[in-house]
Write a protein that holds these residues in place. Structure first.
Motif, PDB file in Angstrom:
ATOM      1  N   MET A   1       0.852  -1.187   0.000  1.00 19.62           N
ATOM      2  CA  MET A   1       0.000   0.000   0.000  1.00 19.62           C
ATOM      3  C   MET A   1       0.890   1.240   0.000  1.00 19.62           C
ATOM      4  O   MET A   1       1.594   1.504   0.971  1.00 19.62           O
ATOM      5  CB  MET A   1      -0.892   0.001   1.241  1.00 19.62           C
ATOM      6  N   ASP A   2       0.844   2.003  -1.098  1.00 17.72           N
ATOM      7  CA  ASP A   2       1.664   3.207  -1.209  1.00 17.72           C
ATOM      8  C   ASP A   2       0.791   4.441  -1.391  1.00 17.72           C
ATOM      9  O   ASP A   2      -0.401   4.351  -1.686  1.00 17.72           O
ATOM     10  CB  ASP A   2       2.620   3.089  -2.400  1.00 17.72           C
ATOM     11  N   GLY A   3       1.436   5.598  -1.241  1.00 19.29           N
ATOM     12  CA  GLY A   3       0.749   6.863  -1.461  1.00 19.29           C
ATOM     13  C   GLY A   3       1.212   7.917  -0.479  1.00 19.29           C
ATOM     14  O   GLY A   3       1.859   7.606   0.531  1.00 19.29           O
ATOM     15  N   PRO A   4       0.904   9.170  -0.754  1.00 12.80           N
ATOM     16  CA  PRO A   4       1.299  10.258   0.138  1.00 12.80           C
ATOM     17  C   PRO A   4       0.482  10.253   1.420  1.00 12.80           C
ATOM     18  O   PRO A   4      -0.486   9.495   1.559  1.00 12.80           O
ATOM     19  CB  PRO A   4       1.026  11.513  -0.705  1.00 12.80           C
ATOM     20  N   SER A   5       0.855  11.110   2.376  1.00 11.00           N
ATOM     21  CA  SER A   5       0.145  11.175   3.652  1.00 11.00           C
ATOM     22  C   SER A   5      -1.264  11.720   3.452  1.00 11.00           C
ATOM     23  O   SER A   5      -1.525  12.503   2.546  1.00 11.00           O
ATOM     24  CB  SER A   5       0.912  12.067   4.632  1.00 11.00           C
ATOM     25  N   GLY A   6      -2.175  11.272   4.306  1.00  6.73           N
ATOM     26  CA  GLY A   6      -3.535  11.786   4.268  1.00  6.73           C
ATOM     27  C   GLY A   6      -4.458  11.066   3.313  1.00  6.73           C
ATOM     28  O   GLY A   6      -5.603  11.491   3.117  1.00  6.73           O
ATOM     29  N   THR A   7      -4.010   9.964   2.733  1.00 12.32           N
ATOM     30  CA  THR A   7      -4.870   9.232   1.794  1.00 12.32           C
ATOM     31  C   THR A   7      -5.654   8.122   2.484  1.00 12.32           C
ATOM     32  O   THR A   7      -6.473   7.458   1.857  1.00 12.32           O
ATOM     33  CB  THR A   7      -4.039   8.615   0.656  1.00 12.32           C
TER      34      THR A   7
ATOM     35  N   ARG B   1       5.893  18.049   2.132  1.00 10.42           N
ATOM     36  CA  ARG B   1       6.228  16.627   2.185  1.00 10.42           C
ATOM     37  C   ARG B   1       6.135  15.999   0.810  1.00 10.42           C
ATOM     38  O   ARG B   1       6.997  15.188   0.413  1.00 10.42           O
ATOM     39  CB  ARG B   1       5.283  15.893   3.150  1.00 10.42           C
ATOM     40  N   ASP B   2       5.096  16.352   0.056  1.00 14.28           N
ATOM     41  CA  ASP B   2       4.939  15.799  -1.302  1.00 14.28           C
ATOM     42  C   ASP B   2       6.142  16.150  -2.167  1.00 14.28           C
ATOM     43  O   ASP B   2       6.674  15.307  -2.903  1.00 14.28           O
ATOM     44  CB  ASP B   2       3.671  16.350  -1.956  1.00 14.28           C
ATOM     45  N   ARG B   3       6.557  17.410  -2.077  1.00 16.10           N
ATOM     46  CA  ARG B   3       7.677  17.875  -2.904  1.00 16.10           C
ATOM     47  C   ARG B   3       8.964  17.142  -2.534  1.00 16.10           C
ATOM     48  O   ARG B   3       9.689  16.648  -3.411  1.00 16.10           O
ATOM     49  CB  ARG B   3       7.858  19.386  -2.740  1.00 16.10           C
ATOM     50  N   LEU B   4       9.241  17.048  -1.247  1.00 17.60           N
ATOM     51  CA  LEU B   4      10.471  16.399  -0.807  1.00 17.60           C
ATOM     52  C   LEU B   4      10.458  14.906  -1.119  1.00 17.60           C
ATOM     53  O   LEU B   4      11.449  14.341  -1.587  1.00 17.60           O
ATOM     54  CB  LEU B   4      10.662  16.621   0.696  1.00 17.60           C
TER      55      LEU B   4
END
Length: 250
Positions: free
Chosen positions: A27-33, A204-207
């Motif tokens: 399970m992958d993805g950025p925070s808050g999903t 966070r997304d950018r980094l």
């Protein structure tokens, strides 16, 4: 590090499990999903282990902070402290925990100081290499005992477990993810406003997506699931359908 099998239900809608989960669900993805919530509930429903790899990076970051280092510190100093940190992951989905030097730091690693520094620490190539190896050992242990594991993070399907039987990449808009993060913070008693949280989500997304080592992205064979308009129950229902469709339940 050690792992424990599932021991009890998580609060929320009662889920009728499809059977015992076998293999690896990435399970992958950025925070808050909603990765953590649905990953844990899937593991509980499938009587499987659960591993939050982000918690490992956060615990290593806490060790860096406790050593008096920050984002301006030399990369070699940050790396040395992070890789030397004694981490122990409890993979019971009903009560997952991360221990640092024997201390339960699950609550502390979710605070602002760790959140601000974790992307910088996790971007260090040696830190990622060491923790990925530890994550793979935990996955192997789970497969050899309970038979299945749900692993969540940002590079599971692409790096940690590229041979996972099912790869899912959760997405959601920045606004929705910031709102969810804010709700989580308020529930945990952490202060914060929407604009600050939104700015941190974007940071966070950018980094995470531009780091040189294991950047955040969906694996080519991952199923993309947009959670903007989906409840936790709806996402869980879709995951249960997928593991059944893939033949990952006994």
């Amino acid at each position: 590090m050690r792992r424990n099998g599932p021991q009890g239900p998580e609060r929320g809608r009662a889920v009728s499990g499809p059977g015992r989960l076998r293999g690896v669900v990435a399970m992958d993805g950025p925070s808050g999903t909603g990765k953590s919530t649905v990953s844990r509930r899937l593991a509980i429903a499938g009587e499987a282990a659960y591993l939050d790899t982000g918690a490992m990076y956060r615990a290593a970051t806490l060790a860096v902070l406790r050593a008096g280092l920050d984002e301006q510190s030399p990369a070699e100093d940050i790396t040395a402290v992070a890789v030397a940190a004694e981490l122990e992951s409890i993979t019971d989905p009903a009560a997952p925990r991360i221990l640092l030097d024997g201390e339960d730091v699950e609550a502390e690693i979710r605070g602002g100081p760790v959140t601000m520094l974790v992307s910088a620490v996790s971007a260090q190539p040696t830190v990622r290499a060491v923790l990925v190896e530890r994550q793979r050992k935990l996955i192997a242990e789970a497969l050899g005992t309970v038979g299945g594991i749900v692993v969540e993070g940002r590079d599971i399907g692409s790096v940690v477990a590229p041979d996972a039987e099912l790869k899912v990449y959760l997405t959601a808009s920045e606004e929705v993810r910031a709102a969810r993060r804010g709700a989580q913070d308020r529930k945990a008693g952490r202060a914060g406003d929407h604009e600050t949280t939104l700015a941190d989500v974007r940071r966070r997304d950018r980094l995470d997506s531009t780091r040189a080592t294991s950047p955040l992205h969906a694996a080519p064979d991952a199923l993309i699931l947009d959670t903007d308009d989906l409840s936790v129950d709806a996402v869980l229902d879709e995951l249960l359908r997928l593991v059944t469709e893939r033949g990952l339940v006994s």
